[in-house]
Design an enzyme around this catalytic site. Structure first.
Site, mmCIF file in Angstrom:
data_model
loop_
_atom_site.group_PDB
_atom_site.id
_atom_site.type_symbol
_atom_site.label_atom_id
_atom_site.label_comp_id
_atom_site.label_asym_id
_atom_site.label_seq_id
_atom_site.Cartn_x
_atom_site.Cartn_y
_atom_site.Cartn_z
ATOM 1 N N LYS A 171 40.547 7.055 32.589
ATOM 2 C CA LYS A 171 39.936 8.202 31.911
ATOM 3 C C LYS A 171 38.503 8.330 32.388
ATOM 4 O O LYS A 171 37.726 7.379 32.355
ATOM 5 C CB LYS A 171 39.969 8.014 30.392
ATOM 6 C CG LYS A 171 39.417 9.221 29.623
ATOM 7 C CD LYS A 171 39.627 9.081 28.126
ATOM 8 C CE LYS A 171 39.139 10.319 27.373
ATOM 9 N NZ LYS A 171 39.397 10.238 25.926
ATOM 10 N N ASP B 53 41.665 13.480 15.385
ATOM 11 C CA ASP B 53 42.379 14.357 16.319
ATOM 12 C C ASP B 53 43.791 13.825 16.558
ATOM 13 O O ASP B 53 44.251 13.740 17.693
ATOM 14 C CB ASP B 53 41.625 14.501 17.640
ATOM 15 C CG ASP B 53 42.152 15.658 18.494
ATOM 16 O OD1 ASP B 53 42.738 16.606 17.922
ATOM 17 O OD2 ASP B 53 41.999 15.621 19.732
#
Length: 318
Positions: free
Chosen positions: A57, A164
């Site tokens: 990432k 989230d």
């Protein structure tokens, strides 16, 4: 030179020019781009020594504030250890963010690579043929997601909210075990709002980091004087369970029609298909989580209790 020779050279050139990244003394080469978001991207990389594959990432930081958010994600990844929460293999920063000279830095997080992809990917494949998941599989996976959430909500000394939770943020192992990922939106579970400025700030953060079709009602319009707690995640968890049954969040359908997600969420309207392979008890569990008023929404322990009851009920069905 014939076409075959030219093709071979082009292929060799591609291999030779693959991007390589050194992270704390370990060299990785980039194989392909797995996905991109608003603030980051994820590449499939390979350790050049062990040949093992990982997900890398990369978070581009344009300011000191961006860099703080990336560092916060790394911090959460390091301290949150649970079988159903993603593990951080390694991390580093390159460059420096300086708002004066507009320099950028980049955060690199080396994470496990899950070949199956996400729960979102899995549900999307099944949706093509309307192949509903077996209720036992639904409850097993949902129970493990809930256990990961309980770990966050009970974390000491400071409970954590994910903020989230959605099917795209749940990876699946080869054994179909769920792994909660993307801790970049994590925050202290309880937030006290004292005035319009605090309310607007949290509302802006939610609009930026919480996916609309999984976002709790109290984050669409934050009241000037209130307490926001981890029950924002319970709403999102209800949307996740709905998606596991019917392939999408109930508010994905609203969004795709072009209607107002905001109004649909605040009204608390949830429509279940008339033709369904599932019993009313699983719908009741979803309704319990999708209470518009957070004070009427249970905490995670109640959800786990109800889920275990349903698991026991269906495990006894031949």
């Amino acid at each position: 030179m014939n076409a075959l020779g030219l093709s071979m050279i082009m292929k060799m050139g591609c291999i030779c020019t693959r991007e390589s990244i050194n992270i704390n003394g370990t060299k990785y080469v980039v194989n392909e781009r797995l996905g991109e978001g608003g603030f980051s991207c994820v590449d499939l990389v390979e350790n050049t020594t062990t040949k093992k594959k990982y997900a890398l990432k990369r978070i581009l930081c344009h300011s000191i504030e961006d860099q703080k958010r990336a560092m916060q994600e790394i911090t959460y990844c390091k301290k949150l250890r649970h079988p159903n929460i993603i593990e951080l293999i390694d991390s580093t920063f390159k460059g420096s963010a300086d708002i004066v000279v507009q320099a950028t830095s980049e955060a690199f997080l080396v994470l496990p690579y899950y070949r199956r992809g996400t729960l979102h990917d899995y549900l999307a494949l099944r949706s093509f043929s309307k192949k509903y998941m077996d209720i036992k599989d639904v409850l097993r996976i949902f129970c493990d997601i809930s256990k990961a959430l309980k770990y966050l909500h009970d974390f000491t000394p400071d409970p954590v909210a994910h903020r989230d939770l959605k099917v795209a943020n749940v990876c699946l192992t080869e054994n179909m075990d769920p792994i909660l990922m993307d801790l970049g939106s994590c925050a202290p579970a309880t937030v006290q709002i004292c005035g319009a400025q605090d309310a607007q700030k949290l509302q802006d953060i939610a609009a930026e980091t919480c996916s609309m079709t999984y976002r709790a009602p109290e984050l669409f319009h934050v009241e000037s004087y209130c307490i926001i707690d981890q029950r924002t995640d319970i709403w999102s968890l209800g949307c996740v369970l709905y998606a596991m049954l019917y392939f999408k969040s109930p508010y994905d359908v609203v969004y795709e029609r072009g209607d107002s997600v905001n109004l649909a969420v605040i009204s608390g309207t949830v429509h279940f298909p008339e033709e369904t392979p599932y019993n009313e008890d699983i719908h009741d569990l979803i309704k319990l989580m999708l209470k518009v008023s957070p004070s009427e929404r249970p905490f995670i322990d109640k959800i786990l209790e109800r889920t275990e009851e349903l698991k026991n009920k269906y495990d006894n069905v031949v």
